[in-house]
Scaffold this motif. Structure first.
Motif, mmCIF file in Angstrom:
data_model
loop_
_atom_site.group_PDB
_atom_site.id
_atom_site.type_symbol
_atom_site.label_atom_id
_atom_site.label_comp_id
_atom_site.label_asym_id
_atom_site.label_seq_id
_atom_site.Cartn_x
_atom_site.Cartn_y
_atom_site.Cartn_z
ATOM 1 N N GLN A 190 0.860 -1.191 0.000
ATOM 2 C CA GLN A 190 0.000 0.000 0.000
ATOM 3 C C GLN A 190 0.891 1.234 0.000
ATOM 4 O O GLN A 190 1.748 1.392 0.870
ATOM 5 N N ASN A 197 -4.792 6.105 -1.459
ATOM 6 C CA ASN A 197 -3.735 5.102 -1.464
ATOM 7 C C ASN A 197 -3.794 4.275 -2.740
ATOM 8 O O ASN A 197 -4.868 4.055 -3.299
ATOM 9 N N THR A 199 -2.624 0.487 -4.269
ATOM 10 C CA THR A 199 -2.192 -0.846 -3.842
ATOM 11 C C THR A 199 -1.544 -1.570 -5.014
ATOM 12 O O THR A 199 -2.106 -1.643 -6.107
ATOM 13 N N ARG A 264 -9.343 3.972 5.318
ATOM 14 C CA ARG A 264 -8.390 3.319 4.412
ATOM 15 C C ARG A 264 -7.002 3.957 4.397
ATOM 16 O O ARG A 264 -6.180 3.662 3.544
#
Length: 377
Positions: A190, A197, A199, A264
């Motif tokens: 991440q 973000n 990934t 998140r």
């Protein structure tokens, strides 16, 4: 416009920053206004001075003071300071030749005390804290990130790791790596951005390392065991502690705040979506009132242990720092970060005391300076 010269019993204090072509000087102007206002209320002459204007061979320097109303600042002649409160805004500025030389000259000057001369480096912090048995137990397993072999060795003991720039600030550049051996793409990285973000998943360590190298560029990184933090509303949080020296020259806890991670987000930093919370409320939701009281009693003890060890190992004159402490699911405390140029705490009671402590400690430094050199004029 002329400034009055202060009472001899109180030191002249300058807030040190760097110059800016458009804005005259760098830094948080509202913070500087608050400091100057508090100083005035307590009977101190305090002003902002740039590295360029701080002429150490002169008795008079040009400094900045805010206009009584509005947002203007006046550049006026002022007495050379006895105490310098270092607020050089960034590492990049601090490392420039003229700035580094001026800080070194201040540290050698017989009539001036400058404290908190340098930003902390993350690797140095963890090395300093590992040097004491009392503080090493609060430090997550940490290594310098030199190659994919470092990652492989850390992943043998930890399924989740944080990758952090040694000289990072406010969560910039932090990545989180999770490993799931049963997945088709076992490596999950991440990457924290300003707004969201990203990934990245990889099948092999080599592919993962190629991506990490691209993300980190030439920056030096550490890799660290990820601690499973206590959560509030399903999101991790940590405690933010402000420590400052008091009028007796000893470390004290000015206040404890809490920061809840954004949705998140992989960190609790407010610029990255985190929020300011009340520590007791969050802890009680997870641990209940009795266990929370025990945790909150242990926070100042732990933070003071850490601050004293950092100062001892750094061999710098320090007067304040902020510190991030994580609380794991069992209520244990973990050290994550310390900052030698703390950002201001928004909690009103902490803010008020933090401003007053700048002057309490400055008075102590001035008194110590006189005692050490009684002949000094």
């Amino acid at each position: 416009m002329n400034a009055r010269f202060p009472d001899d019993s109180k030191p002249v204090i300058a807030i040190l920053t760097t110059s800016d072509r458009e804005r005259k000087f760098c830094g948080n102007r509202s913070n500087f206004r608050d400091i100057i206002r508090t100083g005035k209320e307590l009977g101190y002459l305090v002003y902002v001075v740039t590295v360029r204007d701080l002429k150490l061979e002169s008795r008079i320097v040009n400094g900045y003071v805010p206009a009584p109303v509005g947002k203007l600042w006046h550049r006026i002649p002022l007495p050379l300071p006895q105490i310098i409160y270092n607020r050089i805004p960034t590492r990049e500025e601090e490392e420039k030749g003229p700035v580094a030389r001026k800080i070194a000259q201040c540290l050698e000057h017989q009539d001036i005390v400058l404290y908190n001369p340098y930003f902390f480096n993350k690797w140095s912090l963890f090395e300093w804290l590992k040097g004491s048995r009392a503080t090493s137990r609060h430090v997550p397993h940490t290594k310098r990130l030199r190659s994919s072999r470092t990652l492989a060795s850390m992943l043998k003991n930890h399924d989740s790791l944080y990758l952090k720039p040694e000289n990072g600030k406010a969560g910039k550049g932090i990545m989180r790596l999770n490993y799931r051996g049963d997945a088709v793409l076992p490596y999950r990285l991440q990457i924290q951005g300003l707004k969201k973000n990203l990934t990245y998943k990889a099948a092999s360590l080599d592919r993962l390392w190629t991506r990490i190298e691209k993300e980190k560029g030439d920056d030096l990184y550490i890799v660290q065991q990820a601690i499973e933090l206590a959560t509030h509303r399903g999101r991790p949080f940590d405690l933010r502690v402000l420590l400052q020296k008091n009028g007796r020259g000893g470390w004290g806890v000015t206040g404890i705040g809490a920061r809840l991670a954004g949705v998140r987000s992989i960190t609790t930093h407010v610029p990255r979506g985190g929020s300011i919370e009340e520590p007791r409320n969050m802890l009680e939701g997870t641990f209940g009132s009795e266990k929370t009281a025990a945790i909150l009693r242990s926070v100042p003890t732990t933070a003071l242990l850490v601050a004293r060890q950092i100062e001892r190992a750094s061999e710098y004159a320090l007067g304040e720092m902020s510190m991030d402490l994580g609380v794991d699911k069992n209520g244990g405390l973990w050290f994550f970060e310390a900052n030698s140029r703390p950002m201001k705490f928004d909690e009103p009671a902490i803010r008020k005391l933090s401003l007053e402590r700048i002057f309490q400690y400055s008075q102590h430094l001035a008194l110590q300076s006189k005692l050490e050199t009684p002949s000094r004029k």
